[in-house]
Design a protein around this motif. Structure first.
Motif, short mmCIF file in Angstrom:
data_model
loop_
_atom_site.label_atom_id
_atom_site.label_comp_id
_atom_site.label_asym_id
_atom_site.label_seq_id
_atom_site.Cartn_x
_atom_site.Cartn_y
_atom_site.Cartn_z
N PHE A 13 40.30 50.79 38.21
CA PHE A 13 40.51 49.56 38.84
C PHE A 13 39.56 48.95 39.71
N LEU A 14 39.06 49.94 40.52
CA LEU A 14 37.77 49.25 41.29
C LEU A 14 36.57 49.19 40.43
N ILE A 15 36.63 49.46 39.33
CA ILE A 15 35.29 49.56 38.58
C ILE A 15 35.65 47.95 37.63
N MET A 16 36.90 47.78 37.23
CA MET A 16 36.84 46.56 36.41
C MET A 16 36.71 45.33 37.30
N LYS A 17 36.05 44.31 36.59
CA LYS A 17 36.13 43.23 37.22
C LYS A 17 37.50 42.37 36.95
N LYS A 18 37.86 41.75 37.75
CA LYS A 18 39.28 40.99 37.60
C LYS A 18 38.75 39.74 36.92
N THR A 22 40.12 31.54 32.92
CA THR A 22 39.01 30.88 31.95
C THR A 22 38.03 31.84 31.18
N ASP A 23 38.09 33.03 31.89
CA ASP A 23 37.48 33.97 31.12
C ASP A 23 38.35 34.49 29.68
#
Length: 188
Positions: A13-18, A22-23
């Protein structure tokens, strides 16, 4: 007890970018341009964005809602925002010049793919029809502002728009420089 232990799921969770909405739209258009509309699936989007399906469902109820939102984004980015930018100008020649520049800068491959998709996807068809009407209405308005009578402005708008759409369909990989050259020749 080890207070420095962080569960694996928390590390992920901490590594994945939110991901923002728009993404998802940008990735959807990238897929359209490179792979075609048949590759617009939840699994493929999530795989390319390196996220779980839960991330997709955080933003969209289902694929139908994603397609609807993707088309709303397309309308905003490739029609309404163009009109707002052009309307900030006062002179008709400046307006037409900016509109042509914006049309040249837009992705012709994604427009081509959206139109192809509209033949088999009712939501996409609805938005293509909406965009065509909006763009034609605006071109008629510019013609009338330029002193054309209503029928001449209508036919001029139809010819101008049909030329752009035809170029996009026949030559989707035309470079921006080549398209710019065609527009310069057409406008003289």
């Amino acid at each position: 007890m080890n207070y420095f232990y962080i569960p694996y799921c928390m590390v992920c969770f901490l590594i994945m970018k939110k991901k923002e909405k728009t993404d998802w739209f940008i990735k959807g258009f990238s897929i359209l341009e490179k792979e075609g509309f048949s590759k617009i699936t939840i699994e493929h989007l999530c795989s390319l964005m390196e996220v779980t399906k839960g991330s997709f469902y955080h933003h969209f109820k289902n694929m139908d809602r994603y397609i609807e939102a993707l088309m709303e984004y397309w309308v905003e980015e490739n029609t309404l925002s163009f009109i707002r930018k052009v309307e900030k100008l006062k002179e008709i020649p400046e307006k037409r010049k900016l509109l042509n520049e914006l049309a040249v800068q837009a992705s012709h491959k994604s427009e081509q793919m959206i139109r192809a998709w509209s033949y088999s996807q009712p939501t996409v068809k609805k938005y293509v029809e909406q965009v065509d009407k909006s763009r034609l209405r605006y071109l008629v308005k510019l013609g009338k502002q330029d002193g054309m009578e209503n029928s001449k402005a209508k036919y001029y708008a139809m010819l101008e728009y049909a030329t752009l759409i035809g170029i996009q369909q026949l030559f989707p990989d035309l470079s921006k420089t080549e398209l710019d050259q065609l527009q310069k020749i057409y406008n003289h």
